[in-house]
Scaffold this active site. Structure first.
Site, PDB file in Angstrom:
ATOM      1  CG  HIS A 135      14.821 -31.916   8.903  1.00  0.00           C
ATOM      2  ND1 HIS A 135      15.714 -32.951   8.773  1.00  0.00           N
ATOM      3  CD2 HIS A 135      15.472 -30.810   8.489  1.00  0.00           C
ATOM      4  CE1 HIS A 135      16.857 -32.477   8.284  1.00  0.00           C
ATOM      5  NE2 HIS A 135      16.740 -31.184   8.114  1.00  0.00           N
TER       6      HIS A 135
ATOM      7  CG  ASP B 213      21.030 -30.644   7.729  1.00  0.00           C
ATOM      8  OD1 ASP B 213      19.877 -30.614   8.181  1.00  0.00           O
ATOM      9  OD2 ASP B 213      21.276 -30.644   6.515  1.00  0.00           O
TER      10      ASP B 213
ATOM     11  CD  GLU C  61      14.946 -30.695   5.081  1.00  0.00           C
ATOM     12  OE1 GLU C  61      15.088 -29.570   4.579  1.00  0.00           O
ATOM     13  OE2 GLU C  61      15.890 -31.499   5.174  1.00  0.00           O
ATOM     14  CD  GLU C  62      18.781 -33.445   5.062  1.00  0.00           C
ATOM     15  OE1 GLU C  62      18.781 -32.924   3.929  1.00  0.00           O
ATOM     16  OE2 GLU C  62      19.353 -32.942   6.041  1.00  0.00           O
TER      17      GLU C  62
ATOM     18  CG  ASP D 128      17.062 -27.735   8.267  1.00  0.00           C
ATOM     19  OD1 ASP D 128      17.832 -28.517   8.833  1.00  0.00           O
ATOM     20  OD2 ASP D 128      16.598 -27.948   7.125  1.00  0.00           O
TER      21      ASP D 128
ATOM     22  CG  HIS E 123      23.697 -32.938   3.400  1.00  0.00           C
ATOM     23  ND1 HIS E 123      22.856 -32.755   2.330  1.00  0.00           N
ATOM     24  CD2 HIS E 123      23.037 -32.419   4.454  1.00  0.00           C
ATOM     25  CE1 HIS E 123      21.749 -32.144   2.722  1.00  0.00           C
ATOM     26  NE2 HIS E 123      21.843 -31.930   4.017  1.00  0.00           N
TER      27      HIS E 123
HETATM   28 ZN   LIG Z   1      18.277 -30.021   7.266  1.00  0.00          ZN
END
Ligand SMILES: [Zn+2]
Length: 711
Positions: free
Chosen positions: A353, A363, A400-401, A429, A513
């Site tokens: 993603h 990420d 995706e998140e 990922d 995140h």
């Molecule tokens: Zn991810």
């Protein structure tokens, strides 16, 4: 090539004679012509014949600097799905593919996303003082954030304000945590619950808190790293359950297509009923140390910081306010295709993603940078004359998140073609979160993964391969399985039964995140020299090459059978005498014996091929054999899916309702045990037995697909 030439020169110059000189000139001319011809025009020969040489070219074309450059570009700006910077990142990936001369395109979908509009949190302490807690990494009150970083929030949380509610600490928010609280007389009803992030998905933490009557949830993550910034980080994330666009459950959310209303019961049941927000561990501590009443249960003391003595409720009171909006946005999946020469209608897919909560250096763009570099190297190989046997597809997923939306919509839209033609899906990922290689796979791919790991250097151990360092241990316990729902392999494995692999370096990275997941963090901590990126790209690309070029698919079902036996042994302990397992063990035995037979068949096929590789009959037989290998995984799918979660069709690997269950396979059986908890013994046995039978029948379907014959 150069080495071959010098060998010939040595042989011929050892015995100089006019004839030898003449012959050597002829040979050199032929070799020279062949080399020139070969370099300048694609080979018309079978790709498999040259595959090995090109696989070596792939490995030697690695470039740490190039990967670093891609990552730098991808992480210049935060790029949350559905925003303008996110569209720019999509365009960057698309133009990279096109610039390499690949056949690239982008596919848009409409999806319901969710963004914050306002948030605030104030505390009223028992001594009469008051404090406004910072709700972002930058501490201030700016509405949008720094450089477009979205303020911390939980996507799909309902808006809500709670004033003057008691704060209470519930540890990880598991059922057992509430049981312990109940024992010391703590009731969380009407309170703002403070929970620490553990293994439970966010939505489950909120759901359980709501079930216990809480008014709102604050969820914090204890950073594993050191340094002030990790204590100031907020873990953004989705609190929606299930996967894919909520307005188009089970079908693709295309423009002009069917779209449910946000109020539809099937849509709203995927969102929590009470509001929630993430909190930094620093902000959480401010609340925790101020709590009174019940002492911290002894069972929590090992894992909870000693500064926390009591769990509340109160006397600290909380004013909680979160306002957000759900809105339909356009998301973009980007693809590049390298068409196969001999089997263009068989697909090997590489997916990652692209959307990120903030800058996304770990990420997910460490994975995107690796994907872009694999594309670069494949394009160069193609210029040197390589064409894969099967079609390779690069997939760059969006959203995706928010809940694996981009990949899910695309799989739903292409289910028929993928079901009949997809050989394997290879997911990455977060390619690099720190040190230590990890991989998950459906078990027929275990052996291939191990073979590939023998070819890739360990970036952290001079002179070693990844295999020596990692998989040399008990491989079936090292390779995890793909029943989790935390990345884009979910739709491929759990909805459409496509053999899959998931790769990553490191785990539980401290800036997950948060606004600190930046290029700077990667170059300081995650992978300063980018050699781990190169290792992941090496494994990922080589897996794709083997799957795309091997004349017979490198699948091993004996290893699947072994794993199913292992699962059944654990299941037997889990069920503790309820239900009889013989239907399952019998079907697995049959699967194992067919898996052995097909190994012999594969060897025979390889021999035939060496003898008469061009015969049409041999080609057709090989194709039929490959189809059986490809389609076996589909047998594990069940039309009805898991009870209450119909979208999840795979009966071996999928999510269980008991989110704390130790069983990460046979989800239907695990759910039946949970559901039957309050029933009498006969009802329990009947419910569990039915699910055992369903799995047994799924294994039988896989067996008959592998055997390739009608009953
Ligand atoms: Zn991810």
């Amino acid at each position: 090539m150069a080495q071959l030439w010098s060998n010939h020169n040595t042989i011929f110059t050892a015995k100089p004679s006019p004839l030898a000189t003449f012959i050597s000139i002829i040979v050199l001319c032929i070799l020279g012509f062949y080399t020139l011809h070969y370099v300048h025009s694609p080979s018309p020969l079978s790709s498999s014949q040259n595959a090995l040489r090109f696989h070596q070219t792939f490995l030697s074309a690695a470039s740490n600097d190039t990967v670093a450059t891609y990552l730098r570009h991808l992480t210049m700006h935060p790029h949350v799905a559905g925003t303008q910077p996110s569209n720019e990142t999509a365009n960057y990936v698309l133009s990279h593919f096109k610039g390499l001369g690949l056949d690239a395109h982008s596919v848009p979908y409409k999806a319901l996303l969710s963004y914050p509009t306002h948030s605030s949190l104030s505390l009223h302490f028992s001594n009469g003082t008051r404090a406004d807690l910072p709700l972002s990494e930058w501490g201030g009150t700016r509405k949008i954030g720094v450089d477009g970083v979205v303020r911390p929030y939980h996507a799909y949380s309902p808006s809500g304000a709670v004033s003057h509610a008691k704060a209470v600490f519930v540890n990880l928010g598991r059922d057992e945590d509430y049981r312990l609280l109940g024992r010391v007389g703590v009731n969380v009803s009407g309170c703002v619950v403070l929970a620490r992030r553990g293994n439970l998905p966010r939505f489950a933490v909120v759901e359980k808190a709501a079930a216990h009557g809480a008014a709102a949830v604050l969820l914090y993550t204890e950073g594993g790293g050191s340094g002030y910034r990790f204590r100031k980080g907020f873990e953004r994330g989705t609190v929606m359950s299930g996967v894919g666009d909520p307005l188009s459950p089970g079908w693709a959310g295309v423009s002009g297509g069917e779209s449910l209303s946000v109020d539809d019961a099937d849509v709203s049941r995927r969102f929590p009923k009470i509001p929630s927000m993430p909190l930094s561990s620093e902000a959480a501590e401010t609340i925790l140390v101020s709590l009174g009443r019940a002492p911290v249960p002894a069972q929590w003391r090992k894992s909870v910081t000693s500064k926390v003595r009591r769990v509340g409720p109160g006397p600290t009171m909380v004013d909680f306010n979160y306002q957000g909006e759900k809105k339909v946005a356009t998301i973009h999946d980007v693809f590049a295709v390298i068409r196969g020469l001999e089997e263009p209608d068989r697909y090997v897919l590489l997916g990652n993603h692209r959307d990120a909560w903030t800058y996304g250096a770990v990420d997910p763009n460490s994975g995107t940078a690796a994907l872009l570099d694999i594309a670069r190297r494949f394009a160069r190989m193609r210029d040197l004359g390589w064409t894969p046997r099967r079609t390779l597809v690069f997939c760059s997923w969006d959203a995706e998140e928010f809940g694996m939306i981009g990949s899910t919509e695309w799989v739903e839209q292409n289910l028929g073609n993928l079901g009949s033609r997809a050989v394997a899906y290879l997911n990455v990922d977060c390619a690099v979160q720190g040190p230590g290689f990890n991989a998950g796979a459906t078990p027929q791919l275990d052996n291939l993964l191990l073979e590939v790991l023998k070819k890739v250097k360990d970036p952290d151990l001079e002179g070693s391969t990844l295999y020596r360092n990692w998989a040399d241990r008990d491989s079936q316990n090292v390779i995890t399985r793909l029943g989790r729902v935390d990345s884009d392999f979910a739709a491929f494995v759990q909805h459409s039964g496509i053999p899959s692999i998931d790769l990553y370096y490191g785990r539980d990275f401290p800036v997950y995140h948060t606004a600190f997941d930046s290029y700077e963090w990667m170059t300081n901590y995650g992978d300063p020299l980018f050699q781990r990126h190169v290792a992941v790209a090496g494994v990922w690309g080589l897996l794709a090459l083997r799957l795309a070029d091997d004349s017979i698919l490198p699948f091993n079902y004996c290893s699947y059978a072994e794993q199913l036996k292992g699962h059944t042994e654990l299941l037997s302990k889990f069920l503790d005498g309820i239900g009889y397992l013989s239907p399952l063990t019998t079907s697995i035995q049959e699967f194992a014996s067919v898996a052995k037979e097909i190994e012999i068949e594969i060897e025979a096929q390889m021999l035939r091929e060496q003898e008469s590789s061009t015969s049409e009959l041999v080609t057709l037989k090989k194709r039929a054999l490959n189809d059986r290998l490809m389609l076996t995984e589909r047998g594990f799918l069940d039309t009805d899916g898991l009870d209450g979660k119909r979208w999840f069709k795979h009966l071996i690997y999928g999510p269980t309702n008991d989110l704390e269950s130790e069983l990460d396979f046979f989800p239907g059986i695990a759910d039946a045990k949970l559901r039957s908890a309050g029933m009498n013994l006969r009802q329990r046995q009947a419910l569990i037995q039915h699910e055992i039978w369903r799995v047994a029948r799924a294994v039988q379907r896989a067996t008959s697909a592998l055997r390739g014959e009608l009953s």
